[in-house]
Every structure is written in structure tokens, then in C-alpha cells.
Design a protein around this motif. Structure first.
Motif, PDB file in Angstrom:
ATOM      1  N   ASP A 153      47.412  47.920  38.413  1.00 24.75           N
ATOM      2  CA  ASP A 153      46.751  46.848  39.159  1.00 24.75           C
ATOM      3  C   ASP A 153      47.814  45.787  39.499  1.00 24.75           C
ATOM      4  OD1 ASP A 153      44.793  45.180  40.152  1.00 24.75           O
ATOM      5  OD2 ASP A 153      43.950  44.646  38.225  1.00 24.75           O
ATOM      6  N   THR A 154      47.718  44.597  38.941  1.00 28.14           N
ATOM      7  CA  THR A 154      48.596  43.506  39.373  1.00 28.14           C
ATOM      8  C   THR A 154      49.916  43.420  38.626  1.00 28.14           C
ATOM      9  OG1 THR A 154      47.312  42.222  37.856  1.00 28.14           O
ATOM     10  CG2 THR A 154      46.778  42.008  40.176  1.00 28.14           C
ATOM     11  N   PHE A 155      50.030  44.101  37.510  1.00 23.89           N
ATOM     12  CA  PHE A 155      51.228  44.064  36.679  1.00 23.89           C
ATOM     13  C   PHE A 155      51.636  42.624  36.349  1.00 23.89           C
ATOM     14  CE2 PHE A 155      55.270  45.466  34.951  1.00 23.89           C
ATOM     15  CZ  PHE A 155      54.900  46.670  34.385  1.00 23.89           C
ATOM     16  N   GLY A 156      50.661  41.851  35.931  1.00 26.18           N
ATOM     17  CA  GLY A 156      50.995  40.506  35.444  1.00 26.18           C
ATOM     18  C   GLY A 156      50.471  39.388  36.329  1.00 26.18           C
ATOM     19  N   ALA A 157      50.326  38.209  35.715  1.00 29.60           N
ATOM     20  CA  ALA A 157      49.814  37.032  36.432  1.00 29.60           C
ATOM     21  C   ALA A 157      50.979  36.076  36.735  1.00 29.60           C
ATOM     22  CB  ALA A 157      48.757  36.345  35.558  1.00 29.60           C
TER      23      ALA A 157
END
Ligand code: PMP
Length: 410
Positions: free
Chosen positions: A265-269
């Protein structure tokens, strides 16, 4: 030729209620007590943390995908005492808002053939994510009895079977304002063990509980750590819902599965926001009276807002079901008669009473509130259709404006 879409998205339906009712509020340029977010300017402490984060060059770069190390450290220091154990770095993960934590939990743990129990009414993301994961959604009504929302033990117990995989426990609860008691959480935990299910504990409003009530994390009960994912939201905690940061913690076996979804998905915020939030969490942890924590400051505002709105609604013949925590109060409009109810449009509409009333209030008075019936996952007879959800976690100016409007109701 039309491009076909994946079958699973057919069930997700047309625009979400948030888009439809948000558009209605904006179109009317209304005083918005419909959406559940504090609308104050950035708090000075958070501003300082953000500025100092911006001065650190590493915050422009990717950080560790499971969560910025400094934020994970602060999550550990903040929540370990609340769950009664030393949380390990492998037992926490940062998400893009609690929304993402809900999505990852459904993606990682449920599939076709599984059933998920959720108390009704509810925050709508659970139903949508359950549908997307292909699992069966099992709403269990909370009963409104003498001004309280009651978990009916027999009804709840009878909703379990060998396919039950997950139970969603949202406390403090959106939309009702219920705070689940120790006895209720112990009952839920007993059944979760009997049927070997996972608990998704959505505790995004944990810092906002009224006097006389206590927030208890189900993960802190004996034997629950390994079967509970707890979700939190920096947006709800610190009035920065637009920052889109949240976190999840629980047994390493569970968090590792969430990370597998994170990897696709996003691999981190966002690094900079995580750095700023780490500083803000640390400030709360180290805050020594008489200095007021952010939570104390915001709680005082919310309690004052609640009192003002409760008085105004009660005077307008719309009694309030007492909230125990969270951001929302439920207002009973069964006995209220508005002039707009006499219009042919109101009379002929087949929508539920609460939807017609909420539309009437926003169109005529420019005050946005939400019909409670929108929050039901089931159409059964337990669905209440003459109540409104009102957010009191707003600036005092917004609440004063709302009170003025309520006092003008005819
Ligand atoms: N859980 C509940 C019960 C909520 O009410 C909300 C937001 N309204 C969320 C999760 C999502 O939180 P976030 O904004 O951090 O994604």
C-alpha cells in the motif's frame, strides 16, 4: 466499450454519506456540527513541533515504513502504562489515519466465509471494508434504554458462530457517545476467546471521556494482547484530522500481518508529521500540572460546548441522550415540530424522519447535523429514525453560532 471493474467494488455503492452530506453543508455554507472534527486553528505547541520538525532535514526523506522511530518510541512510552505491559517496537505501526488501520486489519485478517460482528449504529468504514474483504457483516444493535446504550448480552452471544473471525469494539463510540464498561469489555473478551476471534479495538476518541466514566482498553484485559489490534488517531487526539496520521498496536504476530499489507500500500506515512507528533506526544507525557495538557485544554472546551448545546436543544424540545465520551451527542427529535414539516415536500418525501429533519435544518437554518439512521449497518426494526448526531468537538465560536441558530428554530 466500457472498461469492466472488479466485482468486489460493485457492492461499495455510490457516493459515501460523507460526500453527500458534506456537499449539502458546503452548499448551504452552514455551521457544521455534522462532520466529526475539531475546527480550531493549529495549537501553539503543535505549531512549535511542526516548525522544529521542518528544520530537521531528515524529515524530507522516507522514514522507516513501519513508523518513524521517534514516533514509535513515543507510542510505546505513551501506551505501555495504559495496556499494562512494555510494548515492543515490533508491536506498533503508524498508519495514514485510523481509517487505514481499519482497512489493513480487514485486508489482513478477514476473507470470504468469515463473519465480523459490529455494534449498530456504527462508523461506516467497518461495513465497507468488510464488504471489500468479501466477509459477512453481522450488525448487533445497541439498545437505547432509559437514556443509555445497552449491550444486550443474549443478542450479542447469539450472533457468534464458528465463522466469526473478528469483533469491532469502538469505545468511546461513534455515533452514540457510549463508553463500554469493564463488565461489557470482559464479556466481549470472554466470547472472543471462546470463538477464537480477533478484536479490532477502535479507540480514536480515548482521550475524551466525561467525568464519571473511564476509558478501558480491551487489550489490557488478561489474555487479550495477542488477539487485539488497537487503533488510534492523531487527528482526533490533537485536532489535526487533515494530517492523516494514526497508529495501531497489538501482539507482534498481528502487527506483522498489517505490515505485509502496508508493503503493498503506502509503505509509510509522512515523516515530517510523524516527527512533529512524536514531539507532541512527548509533551503530553511530560506535562506536569499546573501546566495544562492538550487533552485537558481540549476536553474543557468540549465539555463547555456540550453543556451549551444540551441546554439549547433541550429548550427547543429536542432532548439529548447523555454522551459518556467521544465527540458526539445524540439528539431526540421525536417530539419536535418544525414549521417546515408542513411543507408538501416534507409531507410527500419517503425518506426517514431524521433525514427529512436534518435536511430541513440545514436548508432552512444553515446548521448541519447528521441523521442517526445513516449510521446503521442493518435495516432491522432496531434502527432508530428520529435522532440526530451532533458533533460538539468544535470551536466555541462555532458552538455559539449553533446555539443562536437553535434558539431561532420555529
Ligand atoms: N474510527 C472512528 C470511530 C471514527 O469516527 C473515525 C473518523 N471519523 C475514524 C476511525 C477515522 O479516523 P482518522 O481520521 O484518523 O482516519
Amino acid at each position: 466499450m466500457e472498461i469492466g471493474h472488479a466485482d468486489k467494488i460493485s457492492e461499495l455503492g455510490a457516493p459515501s454519506m460523507w460526500i453527500e452530506w458534506g456537499d449539502l453543508a458546503r452548499k448551504n455554507n452552514s455551521c457544521n456540527l455534522g462532520s466529526g472534527f475539531p475546527n480550531f486553528p493549529l495549537h501553539p505547541d503543535l505549531r512549535e513541533e511542526l516548525v522544529s520538525a521542518a528544520e530537521n532535514p531528515v524529515t524530507c526523506w522516507y522514514t522507516r515504513a513501519q513508523g518513524h522511530p521517534k514516533l514509535i518510541e513515543e507510542i510505546i512510552a505513551t501506551y505501555s502504562p495504559l495496556v499494562g505491559r512494555e510494548i515492543q517496537p515490533t508491536e506498533a505501526i503508524v498508519t495514514i489515519g485510523a481509517y487505514q488501520g481499519i482497512f489493513w486489519s480487514f485486508e489482513a485478517f478477514v476473507q470470504a466465509g468469515d463473519e465480523v460482528i459490529v455494534f449498530d449504529p456504527m462508523f461506516d468504514a467497518y461495513r465497507l471494508d468488510c464488504v471489500l474483504a468479501g466477509a459477512k457483516f453481522v450488525p448487533v444493535a445497541l439498545k437505547l434504554e432509559s437514556g443509555s446504550w445497552v449491550l444486550e448480552e443474549e443478542l450479542f452471544k447469539n450472533s457468534f458462530n464458528c465463522n466469526t473471525k473478528m469483533i469491532v469494539v469502538n469505545t468511546p463510540h461513534n455515533p452514540t457517545g457510549k463508553v463500554f464498561t469493564r463488565k461489557e469489555l470482559e464479556f466481549i473478551s470472554k466470547l472472543s476467546k471462546e470463538y477464537n476471534c480477533l478484536i479490532l479495538a477502535d479507540e480514536v476518541y480515548d482521550r475524551y471521556v466525561f467525568d464519571g466514566h473511564e476509558h478501558l482498553s480491551i487489550a489490557s484485559l488478561p489474555g487479550m494482547w495477542e488477539r487485539t489490534i488497537t487503533l488510534c488517531s492523531a487527528g482526533k487526539m490533537f485536532g489535526v484530522t487533515g494530517w492523516r496520521v494514526g497508529w495501531a498496536f497489538g501482539g507482534a504476530n498481528l502487527i506483522e500481518k498489517l505490515f505485509r499489507i502496508c508493503k503493498c500500500d503506502t509503505f509509510g506515512a509522512s515523516t515530517i508529521l510523524q516527527e512533529a507528533l512524536a514531539g507532541m506526544l512527548q509533551r503530553q507525557r511530560l506535562c506536569i500540572p499546573p501546566k495544562e495538557s492538550y487533552f485537558q485544554w481540549a476536553s474543557n472546551i468540549f465539555v463547555e460546548n456540550y453543556t451549551k448545546l444540551q441546554k439549547a436543544f433541550t429548550n427547543a424540545n429536542m432532548p439529548v441522550i447523555p454522551a459518556e465520551g467521544g465527540f458526539f451527542m445524540i439528539v431526540d427529535c421525536t417530539k419536535r415540530r418544525f414549521k417546515f414539516q408542513d411543507s408538501p415536500e416534507f409531507q410527500s418525501s419517503v425518506e426517514t424522519f431524521d433525514i427529512k429533519i436534518a435536511k430541513g435544518i440545514v436548508n432552512k437554518y444553515k446548521l448541519s447535523v447528521l441523521p442517526l439512521s445513516l449510521f446503521y449497518g442493518s435495516d432491522s426494526k432496531s434502527k432508530l429514525t428520529s435522532y440526530l448526531r451532533v458533533c460538539f468537538a468544535k470551536s466555541p465560536e462555532s458552538v455559539d453560532k449553533a446555539v443562536e441558530i437553535i434558539e431561532s428554530f420555529e
